[in-house]
Write a protein that holds these residues in place. Structure first.
Motif, PDB file in Angstrom:
ATOM      1  N   UNK A   1       8.292 118.034   6.382  1.00 31.53           N
ATOM      2  CA  UNK A   1       7.779 117.426   5.142  1.00 31.53           C
ATOM      3  C   UNK A   1       6.318 116.994   5.214  1.00 31.53           C
ATOM      4  N   UNK A   2       5.739 116.880   6.428  1.00 36.35           N
ATOM      5  CA  UNK A   2       4.390 116.329   6.569  1.00 36.35           C
ATOM      6  C   UNK A   2       3.354 117.072   5.726  1.00 36.35           C
ATOM      7  N   UNK A   3       3.262 118.410   5.784  1.00 30.63           N
ATOM      8  CA  UNK A   3       2.260 119.098   4.948  1.00 30.63           C
ATOM      9  C   UNK A   3       2.620 119.094   3.459  1.00 30.63           C
ATOM     10  N   UNK A   4       3.872 118.749   3.156  1.00 32.09           N
ATOM     11  CA  UNK A   4       4.316 118.777   1.759  1.00 32.09           C
ATOM     12  C   UNK A   4       4.060 117.455   1.042  1.00 32.09           C
ATOM     13  N   UNK A   5       3.728 116.405   1.789  1.00 37.22           N
ATOM     14  CA  UNK A   5       3.551 115.100   1.162  1.00 37.22           C
ATOM     15  C   UNK A   5       2.456 115.126   0.099  1.00 37.22           C
ATOM     16  N   UNK A   6       1.382 115.882   0.354  1.00 43.75           N
ATOM     17  CA  UNK A   6       0.307 115.951  -0.638  1.00 43.75           C
ATOM     18  C   UNK A   6       0.812 116.569  -1.939  1.00 43.75           C
ATOM     19  N   UNK A   7       1.670 117.578  -1.833  1.00 47.01           N
ATOM     20  CA  UNK A   7       2.248 118.190  -3.031  1.00 47.01           C
ATOM     21  C   UNK A   7       3.169 117.215  -3.753  1.00 47.01           C
ATOM     22  N   UNK A   8       3.990 116.497  -2.969  1.00 52.54           N
ATOM     23  CA  UNK A   8       4.872 115.506  -3.583  1.00 52.54           C
ATOM     24  C   UNK A   8       4.056 114.430  -4.305  1.00 52.54           C
ATOM     25  N   UNK A   9       2.988 113.962  -3.643  1.00 54.38           N
ATOM     26  CA  UNK A   9       2.163 112.924  -4.267  1.00 54.38           C
ATOM     27  C   UNK A   9       1.515 113.433  -5.554  1.00 54.38           C
ATOM     28  N   UNK A  10       1.016 114.657  -5.530  1.00 50.73           N
ATOM     29  CA  UNK A  10       0.377 115.217  -6.726  1.00 50.73           C
ATOM     30  C   UNK A  10       1.374 115.407  -7.863  1.00 50.73           C
TER      31      UNK A  10
END
Length: 410
Positions: free
Chosen positions: A39-48
């Motif tokens: 999930x670490x690289x996906x957090x930016x997508x989740x936040x956006x």
């Protein structure tokens, strides 16, 4: 009533031999920790997409670590009582369910629920798989299991974050694809585990204490391993606290330094840490355990300081160089600590001792990460990073001073 009695599970002829079983359990550690970092690289997508704050991000991250800690405290020794095979297979199936929840998540509540389920499953599975590695160790190659317990988790984290980063950049629906692939992996591993020999002496374990009693929250370290834990504990805490920082806030720090960098840049911060840790752990096999542990602890200081300089210098090079140096320290600490702890533990003490190590590690990872999120909300990311780094440096120096006063026993 039939006079034919079913053979105990540990007497049934397994399909996999000891060497294949060793490799399978090593692969489960890789898979479990790959899923933890995915999930670490996906957090930016989740936040956006879902518009949540850095504090919420650290809560999501820490939900996993705290759930894992609960599992280690309550079920870390479960495989000593019920057997490695059923406990690990069940935990892997639970991990597959967590991947399904991730893949279908529509908001932060589902994300937190998935992380909690994943943490519980990983806590049970890592202690069982790690203990099984010790059980299946080749007598002609002593120490291999402790090395594998040190290398495979960080290698898994590196693989997970790299794969997720690549999917973010190139694959359709990256927030689903990575979890569906992991779902298939865990189903396959759970099935394969069913064909391994049972190594836990479940009959004597049941005679000594009941399973219900084993589920009471407790930390148990083999008596022969306690001196090693006392020596390595400050380095373990400092290393995993840094790991928590890079995992939860590394992407945000990369965006602070280079706001227009590609999304993959944030994921590559944690990949750099874990890849360097895996390589350093492999290289540290040749060093005495004490030397690896203390040398790695010392490297955490320049790694943290160089990372801290990144925002001030507006330099991604400084950030990645500091992260790599911290990763080398992380890998050496992990390798040395596990070689101090695991070889002295007896067969019936392995899962408990390994669970105690992971409990200390994830406690050190989760609590500082939550505090970092709170500090970020109150004072901004740059100030939070400075305070976090200064705390890790102080803790590391304290550990090195304490170690210098101890006799050179290992």
């Amino acid at each position: 009533m039939s006079s034919v009695t079913a053979l105990p599970s540990h007497r049934r002829l397994p399909v996999l031999g000891h060497r294949s079983a060793f490799r399978l359990h090593a692969s489960t550690l890789v898979g479990l920790l790959a899923a933890s970092s995915a999930p670490t690289p996906l957090y930016a997508l989740y936040q956006a997409t879902w518009h949540f704050s850095p504090m919420t991000l650290t809560v999501v991250f820490s939900a996993y670590a705290l759930a894992l800690l609960v599992a280690l405290l309550t079920a870390g020794t479960l495989s000593d009582h019920l057997g490695r095979r059923p406990v690990l297979a069940g935990a892997l199936l639970a991990e597959a369910v967590a991947m399904a929840v991730f893949a279908t998540a529509q908001g932060v509540p589902e994300l937190i629920a998935a992380r909690i389920l994943q943490g519980l499953a990983t806590g049970v599975a890592t202690s069982a798989a790690g203990a099984a590695l010790l059980d299946f160790e080749d007598p002609d190659r002593p120490g291999r299991a402790a090395v594998a317990n040190g290398i495979m988790p960080v290698a898994g984290m590196a693989v997970g974050v790299l794969a997720a980063t690549a999917l973010v950049q190139y694959a359709p629906a990256p927030t689903r694809t990575v979890y569906l692939l992991l779902f298939v992996l865990f189903i396959a591993q759970a099935a394969a585990v069913c064909f391994t020999p049972e190594t836990a002496d479940t009959e004597s374990a049941r005679a000594e204490s009941c399973v219900r009693r084993s589920l009471r929250p407790t930390i148990t370290v083999a008596p022969a391993s306690r001196q090693g834990l006392a020596l390595a504990a400050p380095g373990i805490v400092a290393a995993w606290a840094l790991g928590g920082f890079y995992s939860s806030l590394g992407s945000s720090l990369a965006r602070l330094i280079a706001p227009h960098a590609a999304h993959a840049t944030g994921g590559l911060v944690f990949f750099t840490l874990t890849a360097a840790a895996g390589l350093a752990g492999h290289a540290a096999r040749a060093l005495p355990a004490r030397t690896a542990s203390l040398g790695g602890t010392a490297l955490l200081i320049p790694g943290a300081l160089l990372t801290l300089s990144g925002p001030h210098l507006h330099s991604l090079v400084a950030l990645f160089a500091g992260t790599a140096l911290a990763g080398v320290g992380f890998g050496a600490v992990t390798q040395g600590a596990l070689r101090l702890l695991l070889p002295p533990a007896g067969p019936g003490e392995r899962a408990a001792t390994l669970a105690a190590y992971y409990a200390l590690s994830y406690l050190a990872m989760s609590i500082p990460a939550v505090l970092a999120g709170l500090l970020t909300n109150l004072y901004g990311l740059q100030t939070a990073v400075a305070l976090y780094g200064a705390t890790v440096v102080l803790l590391t120096l304290t550990g090195l001073i304490r170690a210098a006063r101890r006799p050179r026993w290992a």
